[in-house]
Design a protein around this motif. Sequence first.
Motif, short mmCIF file in Angstrom:
data_model
loop_
_atom_site.label_atom_id
_atom_site.label_comp_id
_atom_site.label_asym_id
_atom_site.label_seq_id
_atom_site.Cartn_x
_atom_site.Cartn_y
_atom_site.Cartn_z
N GLY A 53 0.81 -1.21 0.00
CA GLY A 53 0.00 0.00 0.00
C GLY A 53 0.84 1.26 0.00
O GLY A 53 0.52 2.23 -0.70
N THR A 54 1.93 1.26 0.76
CA THR A 54 2.81 2.43 0.80
C THR A 54 3.45 2.67 -0.56
O THR A 54 3.62 3.83 -0.99
CB THR A 54 3.90 2.24 1.86
N ALA A 55 3.81 1.61 -1.28
CA ALA A 55 4.41 1.76 -2.61
C ALA A 55 3.45 2.45 -3.56
O ALA A 55 3.84 3.36 -4.31
CB ALA A 55 4.83 0.40 -3.14
N ALA A 56 2.18 2.03 -3.55
CA ALA A 56 1.19 2.65 -4.43
C ALA A 56 0.94 4.10 -4.05
O ALA A 56 0.85 4.99 -4.91
CB ALA A 56 -0.11 1.85 -4.40
N ASP A 57 0.82 4.37 -2.75
CA ASP A 57 0.58 5.75 -2.30
C ASP A 57 1.75 6.66 -2.67
O ASP A 57 1.56 7.80 -3.12
CB ASP A 57 0.37 5.78 -0.78
N LEU A 58 2.97 6.16 -2.49
CA LEU A 58 4.14 6.97 -2.81
C LEU A 58 4.22 7.25 -4.31
O LEU A 58 4.57 8.36 -4.73
CB LEU A 58 5.40 6.25 -2.33
N MET A 59 3.90 6.25 -5.12
CA MET A 59 3.92 6.45 -6.57
C MET A 59 2.88 7.48 -6.99
O MET A 59 3.13 8.32 -7.87
CB MET A 59 3.68 5.12 -7.28
N GLN A 60 1.70 7.43 -6.38
CA GLN A 60 0.68 8.42 -6.69
C GLN A 60 1.14 9.82 -6.30
O GLN A 60 0.88 10.80 -7.01
CB GLN A 60 -0.62 8.07 -5.97
N ASP A 61 1.83 9.92 -5.16
CA ASP A 61 2.34 11.23 -4.73
C ASP A 61 3.42 11.74 -5.67
O ASP A 61 3.50 12.93 -5.98
CB ASP A 61 2.89 11.13 -3.30
N PHE A 62 4.27 10.82 -6.15
CA PHE A 62 5.29 11.23 -7.13
C PHE A 62 4.64 11.72 -8.43
O PHE A 62 5.11 12.66 -9.05
CB PHE A 62 6.24 10.07 -7.43
N LYS A 63 3.56 11.05 -8.81
CA LYS A 63 2.86 11.48 -10.03
C LYS A 63 2.27 12.87 -9.84
O LYS A 63 2.36 13.72 -10.74
CB LYS A 63 1.76 10.47 -10.37
N THR A 64 1.69 13.10 -8.65
CA THR A 64 1.17 14.44 -8.36
C THR A 64 2.30 15.47 -8.33
O THR A 64 2.16 16.59 -8.83
CB THR A 64 0.43 14.43 -7.02
N GLY A 65 3.43 15.09 -7.72
CA GLY A 65 4.58 15.99 -7.69
C GLY A 65 5.11 16.31 -9.06
O GLY A 65 5.52 17.45 -9.35
N TYR A 66 5.09 15.34 -9.96
CA TYR A 66 5.54 15.58 -11.33
C TYR A 66 4.63 16.59 -12.03
O TYR A 66 5.11 17.49 -12.73
CB TYR A 66 5.56 14.26 -12.10
N LEU A 67 3.32 16.45 -11.82
CA LEU A 67 2.38 17.35 -12.48
C LEU A 67 2.42 18.76 -11.89
O LEU A 67 2.14 19.74 -12.58
CB LEU A 67 0.96 16.78 -12.38
N THR A 68 2.73 18.87 -10.60
CA THR A 68 2.72 20.17 -9.93
C THR A 68 4.10 20.78 -9.76
O THR A 68 4.27 21.74 -9.02
CB THR A 68 2.06 20.03 -8.54
N LEU A 69 5.13 20.22 -10.42
CA LEU A 69 6.50 20.74 -10.39
C LEU A 69 7.08 20.74 -8.98
O LEU A 69 7.76 21.68 -8.58
CB LEU A 69 6.53 22.16 -10.98
#
Length: 345
Positions: free
Chosen positions: A143-159
């Motif tokens: 679960g932590t791996a999926a949550d972290l990947m989603q946060d990285f995706k959000t970070g990529y979109l928001t610079l």
Amino acid sequence: MIVAFYKMYKNRNANKLPVSDDGTPVPVPEESSFDDKRRIELFLKDQIPNTVAVGGYVAIAAITIGCLPLIIPQLKWYYILAAYILAPVLAFCNAYGCGLTDWSLASTYGKLAIFVIGAWAGASHGGVLVGLAACGVMMSIVGTAADLMQDFKTGYLTLASPRSMFISQVAGTAMGCVIAPCVFWLFYKSFDIGASDGDYPAPYAIMYRNMAILGVDGLSLLPKNCLTLRYIAFAVSCAINLIKDRVPKNVAKFIPVPMAVAIPFYLGPYFAIDMFLGSVMLFFWEWTNKAEATSFAPAVDSGLMCGDGIWALPQAVLSLANVKPPICMKFLSRAVNAKVDTFLW
């Protein structure tokens, strides 16, 4: 996944991801927009070294192997080690699937740990407790791996900087290690947790315990013909997927995806109703103004799904009118079902 990896390997020279191993600037494809170039530049600037990732995972595994057996004596160190060896593969699958569908299957991988490790331990060595503990370990990792990947995706979109996001995750996790047990202990001391007639019946606890018992005692506890129905459903779903991949696209779009069909059975009918109404709305929107639908449909979809806004109001109206479902379905053990049939007849 194997087919997807083979296609990626076959076309590895066609579209390369601009990743630098030595920290030097990397060339960006000319067709990328200015926003994409900026995102790639910032996202790759603060990469987390592999040594930090692997070292942190090994350190956490060592701490878990050393501490958990002290809390749960039946959970031997080699059970935890096996879970940590298997977890990276499942975590990758979960993160990959969650990135595509926004649906984390951490609980499903936890159930896999219940059955495998619980059966490995056996009933004579506390297999039920071992399976539940292994489920908690596996769900935490996956679960932590999926949550972290989603946060990285959000970070990529928001610079946002990946390194700063990772540090924030570490800080939040450390806070959770202290806050979550305190909150649980507060509820545990203040309320009768798990009581069927109490304020907090904890139905999932009963479900997971029964799954652990099933994993330890075997398939003899399943209702009659249950396993046969599962074999049939599995074979049919594989056949439908195969047919959908082989027929032309204009025909495949009318064939349902078995995973999408299974989601309402897993999450409940409200999800199916939401998706059906949303699909109808999107169809008419694309029919009337395709350009506007392409631009704004993701934002509208996100708002409706996050707020559960489509079915919430009709459900509230039906509840106020005391409308009951037309069919009542129950799943009973074979012995209890026989008693019910005898009583009815």
